[in-house]
Write a protein that holds these residues in place. Structure first.
Motif, mmCIF file in Angstrom:
data_model
loop_
_atom_site.group_PDB
_atom_site.id
_atom_site.type_symbol
_atom_site.label_atom_id
_atom_site.label_comp_id
_atom_site.label_asym_id
_atom_site.label_seq_id
_atom_site.Cartn_x
_atom_site.Cartn_y
_atom_site.Cartn_z
ATOM 1 N N VAL A 24 41.756 23.032 40.265
ATOM 2 C CA VAL A 24 40.444 22.632 40.771
ATOM 3 C C VAL A 24 40.210 21.120 40.660
ATOM 4 O O VAL A 24 39.088 20.650 40.780
ATOM 5 C CB VAL A 24 39.286 23.413 40.092
ATOM 6 N N ARG A 25 41.298 20.364 40.473
ATOM 7 C CA ARG A 25 41.184 18.908 40.436
ATOM 8 C C ARG A 25 41.089 18.351 41.862
ATOM 9 O O ARG A 25 41.180 19.092 42.833
ATOM 10 C CB ARG A 25 42.390 18.292 39.721
ATOM 11 N N GLU A 26 40.944 17.058 41.964
ATOM 12 C CA GLU A 26 40.878 16.383 43.259
ATOM 13 C C GLU A 26 42.288 16.112 43.778
ATOM 14 O O GLU A 26 43.233 16.007 42.981
ATOM 15 C CB GLU A 26 40.099 15.067 43.118
ATOM 16 N N PRO A 27 42.444 15.973 45.097
ATOM 17 C CA PRO A 27 43.781 15.735 45.667
ATOM 18 C C PRO A 27 44.506 14.535 45.058
ATOM 19 O O PRO A 27 45.707 14.603 44.806
ATOM 20 C CB PRO A 27 43.500 15.513 47.158
ATOM 21 N N ASN A 28 43.782 13.443 44.784
ATOM 22 C CA ASN A 28 44.446 12.276 44.198
ATOM 23 C C ASN A 28 44.987 12.569 42.798
ATOM 24 O O ASN A 28 46.017 12.037 42.399
ATOM 25 C CB ASN A 28 43.512 11.062 44.173
ATOM 26 N N GLU A 29 44.341 13.469 42.057
ATOM 27 C CA GLU A 29 44.834 13.858 40.740
ATOM 28 C C GLU A 29 46.101 14.701 40.873
ATOM 29 O O GLU A 29 47.050 14.541 40.102
ATOM 30 C CB GLU A 29 43.774 14.658 39.981
ATOM 31 N N ALA A 30 46.103 15.593 41.856
ATOM 32 C CA ALA A 30 47.266 16.459 42.071
ATOM 33 C C ALA A 30 48.491 15.649 42.484
ATOM 34 O O ALA A 30 49.625 16.060 42.228
ATOM 35 C CB ALA A 30 46.944 17.528 43.106
ATOM 36 N N GLU A 31 48.266 14.500 43.123
ATOM 37 C CA GLU A 31 49.392 13.636 43.503
ATOM 38 C C GLU A 31 50.038 13.005 42.277
ATOM 39 O O GLU A 31 51.234 12.730 42.273
ATOM 40 C CB GLU A 31 48.915 12.541 44.461
ATOM 41 N N ILE A 32 49.264 12.789 41.220
ATOM 42 C CA ILE A 32 49.788 12.174 39.993
ATOM 43 C C ILE A 32 50.625 13.173 39.200
ATOM 44 O O ILE A 32 51.716 12.858 38.739
ATOM 45 C CB ILE A 32 48.634 11.636 39.122
ATOM 46 N N ILE A 35 51.385 21.305 38.687
ATOM 47 C CA ILE A 35 52.212 22.420 38.200
ATOM 48 C C ILE A 35 52.223 23.546 39.228
ATOM 49 O O ILE A 35 52.276 24.713 38.880
ATOM 50 C CB ILE A 35 51.766 22.909 36.801
ATOM 51 N N ASP A 36 52.175 23.158 40.488
ATOM 52 C CA ASP A 36 52.339 24.081 41.614
ATOM 53 C C ASP A 36 51.205 25.072 41.803
ATOM 54 O O ASP A 36 51.424 26.161 42.299
ATOM 55 C CB ASP A 36 53.682 24.838 41.510
ATOM 56 N N GLY A 37 50.004 24.688 41.450
ATOM 57 C CA GLY A 37 48.864 25.543 41.722
ATOM 58 C C GLY A 37 48.311 25.285 43.107
ATOM 59 O O GLY A 37 48.533 24.226 43.692
ATOM 60 N N GLU A 38 47.587 26.258 43.639
ATOM 61 C CA GLU A 38 46.903 26.078 44.917
ATOM 62 C C GLU A 38 45.708 25.162 44.677
ATOM 63 O O GLU A 38 44.876 25.422 43.809
ATOM 64 C CB GLU A 38 46.432 27.430 45.453
ATOM 65 N N LEU A 39 45.630 24.071 45.431
ATOM 66 C CA LEU A 39 44.578 23.082 45.225
ATOM 67 C C LEU A 39 43.287 23.505 45.924
ATOM 68 O O LEU A 39 43.233 23.615 47.150
ATOM 69 C CB LEU A 39 45.046 21.714 45.744
ATOM 70 N N ILE A 40 42.260 23.771 45.103
ATOM 71 C CA ILE A 40 40.913 24.065 45.605
ATOM 72 C C ILE A 40 39.971 23.203 44.755
ATOM 73 O O ILE A 40 39.539 23.627 43.684
ATOM 74 C CB ILE A 40 40.545 25.562 45.471
ATOM 75 N N PRO A 41 39.713 21.965 45.188
ATOM 76 C CA PRO A 41 38.872 21.075 44.380
ATOM 77 C C PRO A 41 37.547 21.725 43.994
ATOM 78 O O PRO A 41 36.964 22.492 44.769
ATOM 79 C CB PRO A 41 38.659 19.864 45.292
ATOM 80 N N MET A 42 37.081 21.402 42.791
ATOM 81 C CA MET A 42 35.893 22.023 42.228
ATOM 82 C C MET A 42 34.715 22.041 43.204
ATOM 83 O O MET A 42 34.047 23.062 43.349
ATOM 84 C CB MET A 42 35.495 21.288 40.943
#
Length: 105
Positions: A24-32, A35-42
């Motif tokens: 549930v983090r932001e896309p820019n955080e996921a780029e850093i 751990i292969d989770g589906e990205l659904i920002p909060m």
């Protein structure tokens, strides 16, 4: 709220268990670090409730566990979820205990 440790999550991943991992983090955080989770920002969770499975274990994570905990509390209170697990310590705990080469921020 139910929690899962990073060591328990690693075991699920290693065993190929049937579970869902949501970040549930932001896309820019996921780029850093990810751990292969589906990205659904909060902030988009209310529009994406249907993406959270009700049929299997769902592990929700963020950087430290605070945002994912807030998301879980909201989903449990407003949508009746009972199968959500907060990743204790978030991706920072993953970096500390599982992957020391992972970039922390």
């Amino acid at each position: 709220m139910k929690e899962i440790t990073v060591k328990e999550l690693k075991k699920l991943k290693d065993e190929g268990a049937d579970f869902q991992l949501i970040d549930v983090r932001e896309p820019n955080e996921a780029e850093i670090a990810a751990i292969d989770g589906e990205l659904i920002p909060m902030n988009s969770v209310p529009q994406n409730v249907e993406k959270f499975s009700k049929d299997k274990q769902v592990v929700v994570h963020c950087r430290s566990g605070k945002r994912s905990g807030d998301v879980i509390s909201w989903l449990e209170a407003n949508h009746g979820y009972e199968n959500l697990y907060n990743l204790k310590g978030g991706i920072l705990a993953w970096a500390d205990e599982i992957d020391p080469n992972m970039m922390k921020y």
